[in-house]
Design a protein around this motif. Structure first.
Motif, mmCIF file in Angstrom:
data_model
loop_
_atom_site.group_PDB
_atom_site.id
_atom_site.type_symbol
_atom_site.label_atom_id
_atom_site.label_comp_id
_atom_site.label_asym_id
_atom_site.label_seq_id
_atom_site.Cartn_x
_atom_site.Cartn_y
_atom_site.Cartn_z
ATOM 1 N N PHE B 87 3.697 4.988 3.569
ATOM 2 C CA PHE B 87 2.962 4.431 4.711
ATOM 3 C C PHE B 87 1.615 3.972 4.191
ATOM 4 O O PHE B 87 0.659 4.727 4.153
ATOM 5 N N GLN B 88 1.598 2.743 3.718
ATOM 6 C CA GLN B 88 0.385 2.221 3.113
ATOM 7 C C GLN B 88 -0.283 1.285 4.106
ATOM 8 O O GLN B 88 0.293 0.281 4.487
ATOM 9 N N VAL B 89 -1.450 1.640 4.531
ATOM 10 C CA VAL B 89 -2.210 0.708 5.363
ATOM 11 C C VAL B 89 -3.534 0.457 4.677
ATOM 12 O O VAL B 89 -4.286 1.380 4.391
ATOM 13 N N ASN B 149 -3.992 -6.584 9.864
ATOM 14 C CA ASN B 149 -2.768 -5.865 10.192
ATOM 15 C C ASN B 149 -2.850 -5.392 11.635
ATOM 16 O O ASN B 149 -3.916 -5.390 12.245
ATOM 17 N N PHE B 203 6.734 -0.785 12.446
ATOM 18 C CA PHE B 203 6.726 0.041 11.250
ATOM 19 C C PHE B 203 8.119 0.618 10.995
ATOM 20 O O PHE B 203 8.580 0.684 9.866
ATOM 21 N N THR B 208 6.060 -1.802 7.648
ATOM 22 C CA THR B 208 4.691 -2.220 7.403
ATOM 23 C C THR B 208 4.068 -2.651 8.727
ATOM 24 O O THR B 208 4.779 -2.893 9.700
ATOM 25 N N THR B 209 2.765 -2.717 8.748
ATOM 26 C CA THR B 209 2.112 -3.231 9.947
ATOM 27 C C THR B 209 1.223 -4.423 9.618
ATOM 28 O O THR B 209 0.523 -4.916 10.486
ATOM 29 N N SER B 210 1.234 -4.845 8.360
ATOM 30 C CA SER B 210 0.353 -5.963 8.012
ATOM 31 C C SER B 210 0.930 -7.259 8.561
ATOM 32 O O SER B 210 2.149 -7.404 8.710
ATOM 33 N N GLY B 213 3.369 -8.800 6.191
ATOM 34 C CA GLY B 213 4.675 -8.165 6.146
ATOM 35 C C GLY B 213 5.466 -8.365 7.425
ATOM 36 O O GLY B 213 6.650 -8.703 7.400
#
Lengths: 516, 643
Positions: B87-89, B149, B203, B208-210, B213
């Motif tokens: 989970f990379q934000v 994001n 997600f 992802t939430t960007s 993405g």
């Protein structure tokens, strides 16, 4: 046989420097007491003590850097390994904060927290004069340093006799310190006597346990006892007698039930800075020794003593949490809270695996600082008779001094194990270790006890923030930079370990390996 | 159709993008934490902070124009925000033509409103706090439009909600203001839940939430798939809450309890435009779901009708303007719901609306300022001569909103009506007709407002001494009025805005097949508008306006005066069942849960009290219990051994 026939033991002094530094500072403290004029003693003592502790800390860092392989030195009597260094580092940091508290003297209008002469009869005219005089007994500094030196040695001992010596070195000064409160002399003296009598009683158990174990293994070396438990045919009864009696001595020091009776009385009666030292330092050191004995020597017979420790842990958590509910005195409440926490840490001991050990180490550091900070704040809430420790006097404190009450609330939340404080991460560490070792039932009890305990922690928060202040309530004393420093250190550790516990977890995990 | 998802790195001038946020953030921090010291110079500092952000926005805009069309999306990585496994934000900013439009609108109009508030709030004792909140509002809105994001957008989204709560309830001593603030906050929560679930869905399905993405990868889920539609509808729910669209529109009217500059800020530059931004930003998602788009257009059409009808009935000048906002945002929703063809038109209307709505709100504030804070238009009348500048600037806004040829609204609103008809099919006709009639009704209620306020006889209260506002207030009004006149022409000249936005939202179907020829439709629209204005003139310009609202009115008017029963619907559908549920839960909690808990607590407390007696204080009994304990320990170990 002449004395020269006894070969002198070879000792590698390098790794002993953390202890040497502290003992050296203590010895210099005695000289200071003898040769420095009374007026200047306090600052000189402070400098000497802090220098000794800082030196010890530097030594711990150097030893940790230079000795990657854990070793047994001084004829296998002292173990220099991860747990030793971690606990010694913790103790030295706690010691610095505790010495800062001991040196505080701007709280009481007449001087420090300590009495000018401890031997005066309470209630006599001489005592009243002394209370009014501004002198204090500066021997507290060397006494505290000797106690700290003993604490450093206690968890490092790989030899039961040395461990006993360390136990006495750490205990004897504390017995004295407990009796030195400036206010409420009678309570303080009573605490000292009780602590001494019961401490001596428990030391006897400890010593008797050593004798039994010697009878069983033919040695007081922990490694030798470990080896003996692996061989068939020894007299097991001696072993179990030894384990039981030794446990009694150690459980007494950590304040585990059913050997916890002394804790509230002694914590309440002692001068609060001394209580802070006892509640944090003594507990850390005693747990270090307990962990070493059970992990190093008694590991192979774990199936025999684990049920016992289960019971002790459950009883300790239960007694601490339940009895704390009806306390009306802040110091007594914190004492019961320390009993409950001893129970929580015991779950990490029972886990008897690497994560249990690292979790316990983490818990000890986190808890040590929170409890020291909490007692430091107790020293600041005062009325005409000294510290105002009755809970009813803390009513509405949050309105008078929001910052102070806020910090105290943070410590309470940490005790209760609320996330984003160190209390949550440490409880999580020991409980998850206990579950991974199959002690799920114990963890369930631990969680219930935590819930019960949360009640009285939060009750104090409610009391401070949501109730109207009492009209003749206590005042908040303005301390010098010393107490501020101690509180700031405790506060920072509590917050940082709650928010970013990662680095210390890694460190504790790396340290979590005993040498045998 | 797909927007360029390879973002350029922020170098050169664009390395300063983060300062857009930093200026007002620092301003807010200084004002809110600075204490009384900042009272004197704080408000000016807040204006400077907003102004600095605007100037920086202009510089970045110029720099952006210097780049090639496909290269205008600049992404700035700030720091790794949530670096948990899987989970990379990353906290990062995205400055592309779409967000640039919003940046300029938010900071430009925002700065003017800040300056205006210097005069409007001159006598308020809590001025410093007010300006701190204003800056906070600007920061939150900028974060909303600049994040790269959906999570950053959500943070800004909540920040806007918080700032609006603080500002609407700024005069918190008034119960009505406190209630209105609470209402705005709670209604917004409903929408926010939708947005947050949408983000979680993104997600869960895309990992992802960007924007890069999600918007780049959403196509893999397939057009009209259930997940895409679900995400789109949840985003729409979020947008409805923030932009006061049906069925979450009820908070906007009550929000007029805030000081007038706040209303202007909420309506023209920030907050309500966030929903439009969200949908335009999520264009690739909505492009994939025809159901989602249709629902957006329906929501827009319904709201524009509701807003227009309510606007006819109110006598409170600010509430008329508020309903008109609701209605105009409805137009924007309608436009962005029409798909790639009309995103740019929706944004165009948003920008022109920003100008003329701000003009009129500030004008209304100026009128109130002169009339002892009276908001009832039946107590106005004939203010044209006493407040000439207010009148003329307001008139510019008026001409812009009704779509008078040459003024801003003419270029944007007519395009939306046109685009609605161009959608084709039954839905196109229905939507187009609603939009067209809406334009007529808009002309009616705005003309009514103009006449009741500035023309006719003076129906003032005896103690009213209307006067023109100081220059610090009229200055911003004049600038905004200028914008109301020329912005429409300027932004569409040579297809300017549409080409500018093309890399983000796709190409406008400018040359597509028209259902009705644009010229004919423009004429029809103008006729409808003229009809609406004439009707208003006949009713309010030729007859005397009563000082109290007449009670014998048509059922439609009664309904409109009550927000078309929007509150009643909310109450019976949401609040009442909610209350019953709460009561039932309280009952269960009180009798069941609490019973158990209290029983346990009493039990523990009781045992605590009894156990306490064991703590006698005598060393001998302590020693005895220790001895007993030791015996127990021994027994357990040895007996365990034997057994």
């Amino acid at each position: 046989m002449t004395p020269t026939d006894i070969p002198a033991p070879s000792i590698a002094y390098g790794p002993l420097w953390p202890m040497i530094a502290v003992f050296l500072a203590a010895a210099i403290g005695v000289l200071v007491e003898a040769f420095v004029p009374a007026r200047r003693r306090r600052p000189v003592h402070l400098v000497v003590a802090l220098a000794g502790l800082t030196g010890g800390l530097v030594a711990v860092a150097l030893v940790a850097r230079n000795h990657h392989h854990p070793t047994l030195i001084a004829e296998r009597a002292v173990a220099v390994d991860g747990p030793t260094l971690f606990i010694q580092g913790t103790l030295l940091l706690l010691g610095i904060a505790a010495v800062l508290l001991l040196g505080e003297r701007s709280l009481d209008s007449t001087g420090g927290t300590f009495v000018a002469a401890a031997a005066v009869v309470p209630g006599s005219r001489g005592e009243r004069q002394l209370t009014a005089s501004s002198t204090m007994q500066t021997e507290v500094f060397p006494l505290a340093m000797f106690a700290l030196g003993g604490m450093l040695l206690f968890p490092a001992s790989n030899n039961l006799l040395l461990m006993f010596v360390a136990l006495e070195i750490l205990s004897l000064p504390l017995y004295l310190l407990a009796g030195l409160a400036r206010r409420r002399r009678l309570l303080s003296q009573e605490a000292a006597v009780k602590y001494f009598l019961l401490g001596a009683f428990s030391s006897a158990f400890f010593l008797y346990g050593i004798a039994m174990l010697y009878g069983y293994a033919g040695s007081v070396d922990l490694g030798a006892i470990f080896t003996a438990t692996g061989t068939v045919g020894s007299n097991d009864t001696l072993l179990y007698l030894g384990i039981a009696l030794l446990s009694v001595g150690l459980l007494f020091k950590i304040g585990a039930a059913p050997f916890q009776n002394w804790t509230p009385d002694v914590y309440q009666g002692s001068p609060t800075p001394v209580t802070a030292l006892m509640a944090s330092g003594t507990k850390v050191a005693a747990f270090g020794a307990l962990l070493r004995v059970f992990y190093v020597a008694f590991g192979p017979v774990r199936w025999d003593w684990r049920p016992l420790m289960w019971g002790v842990a459950i009883l300790t958590m239960g007694v601490g949490a339940v009895l704390a509910i009806t306390q009306t005195d802040v110091k007594r409440m914190l004492a019961y809270s320390s009993i409950a926490h001893a129970g929580f840490i015991l779950t990490g001991v029972v886990a008897l695996n690497r994560s249990g050990l690292s979790g316990s180490l983490f818990y000890l550091l986190a808890y040590g600082f929170s409890t020291l900070g909490a007692f430091a704040i107790v020293t600041l809430v005062r009325d005409a008779d000294g510290e105002a420790t009755h809970l009813s006097q803390w009513r509405g404190l949050g309105r008078r001094s929001p910052a102070l009450a806020g910090i105290f609330a943070l410590f309470l939340l940490a005790f209760a194990g609320i996330p984003l404080t160190s209390g949550f991460t440490s409880k999580f560490a020991v409980f998850s270790a206990a579950i991974s070792s199959g002690a799920t039932g114990l963890v369930v009890v631990g969680l219930i006890a935590s819930a019960v305990a949360a009640f009285f922690y939060v009750r104090v928060i409610v009391l401070m923030f949501f109730e109207a202040p009492a009209p003749d309530g206590p005042t908040i004393a303005v301390p010098s930079v010393l107490t501020y420093g101690a509180i700031a250190l405790a506060f920072a550790v509590t917050v940082v370990l709650g928010v970013i516990p990662g680095p210390l977890f890694t460190l504790a995990d790396k340290a979590a390996l005993f040498v045998r | 159709m797909k927007p360029a998802l390879a973002y350029a790195a922020a170098d050169g001038t664009f390395a300063a993008t983060w300062l857009l946020l930093a200026f007002p953030a620092v301003g807010a921090a200084i004002l809110l934490l600075g204490g009384r010291r900042a009272n004197r110079w704080g408000p000016v500092l807040a204006c400077l902070a907003a102004g600095a952000a605007f100037v920086l926005g202009l510089v970045l805009f110029a720099a952006m124009l210097g780049r090639a069309g496909d290269d205008r999306a600049i992404s700035q990585h700030l720091f790794s925000w949530i670096p948990v496994n899987g989970f990379q934000v990353d906290a990062g900013l995205l400055l592309d033509p779409l967000s640039m439009c919003f940046v300029l609108l938010v900071t430009g109009v925002g700065t003017l409103i800040h300056i205006y508030a210097l005069g409007y709030m001159a006598h308020d004792p809590n001025r410093r706090r007010f300006f701190g909140y204003l800056n906070l509002f600007v920061v939150a809105m900028l974060l909303l439009v600049l994040g790269n994001n959906f999570l950053a957008l959500y943070v800004g989204w909540e920040g806007v909600g918080l700032a609006s709560y603080l500002l609407i309830g700024f005069w918190s001593a008034r119960p009505s203001a406190a209630t209105a603030a609470k209402k705005a906050f709670i209604v917004n929560r409903v929408g926010d839940v939708g947005l947050s679930i949408a983000i979680m869905l993104m997600f869960a399905t895309l990992g992802t939430t960007s924007y890069a993405g999600v918007l780049g990868g959403i196509g893999a889920l397939g057009a009209n798939s259930g997940t895409v539609t679900a995400i789109a509808l949840l985003l729409l729910l979020g947008a409805c809450g923030k932009s006061a669209q049906f069925p979450l529109q009820s908070w906007l009217l009550d929000a007029m309890e805030g000081p007038t500059p706040v209303s202007a800020l909420i309506h023209a530059a920030t907050m309500v435009t966030a929903g439009v931004y969200l949908i335009a930003r999520s264009a690739p998602i909505f492009n994939l779901t025809s159901d989602g788009r249709l629902l957006v257009t329906i929501v827009g059409a319904v709201t524009l009708a509701i807003g227009a009808i309510i606007g006819c009935a109110y006598d409170d000048i600010k509430k008329v303007l508020a309903s008109s906002t609701m209605s105009q945002i409805g137009y924007m929703f309608l436009a962005v719901g029409l798909g790639p063809a009309a995103y740019a038109i929706g944004i165009l209307h948003l920008l022109t609306h920003g100008f003329f709505k701000a003009t009129m709100f500030l004008g209304a504030g100026s009128v109130m300022h002169g009339m002892n804070d009276t908001v009832d238009m039946r107590r106005y009348g004939g203010l044209r001569t006493v407040m000439p500048i207010t009148f003329w600037t307001f008139a510019m806004g008026y001409l812009a909103i009704i779509g008078f040829p040459g003024w801003a609204g003419f270029f944007s609103k007519d395009k939306i009506i046109e685009a609605a008809f161009d959608k084709g099919g039954t839905s196109g006709w229905v939507l187009g007709t609603v939009a067209l009639i809406g334009a007529g009704v808009t002309a009616f209620y705005m003309t009514r407002l103009m006449i009741m306020t500035f023309f006719g006889e003076r129906r003032w209260d005896p103690d009213a001494h209307p006067h023109e506002s100081p220059a610090v207030m009229t200055g911003p009004m004049i600038v905004l009025a200028l914008g109301s006149v020329i912005s429409g022409f300027a932004l569409t000249f040579g297809g300017g805005l549409q080409q500018f936005l093309e890399p983000v939202v796709g190409r406008s179907a400018e040359e597509g097949i028209h259902t009705i020829s644009p010229t004919v439709l423009t004429l029809i629209t103008l006729l409808v508008v003229a009809g609406g204005a004439a009707a208003a003139y006949r009713q309010y310009g030729t007859q005397a306006v009563p000082r109290t609202a007449p009670q014998a009115v048509s059922p439609v008017t009664v309904a409109a005066r009550r927000n078309l029963y929007g509150d009643a619907v909310n109450e019976s559908l949401l609040m009442r069942p909610g209350q019953y549920l709460t009561r039932a839960l309280v009952f269960v909690d009180g009798r069941g849960v609490d019973g158990v808990v209290n029983g346990l607590a009493a039990g523990i407390g009781g045992s605590s009290g009894r156990l306490r007696h064991a703590q006698t204080g005598f060393v001998r009994s302590y020693a005895l219990s220790m001895f007993g304990g030791a015996a127990l320990v021994l027994a357990v170990l040895l007996l365990g051994r034997l057994g």
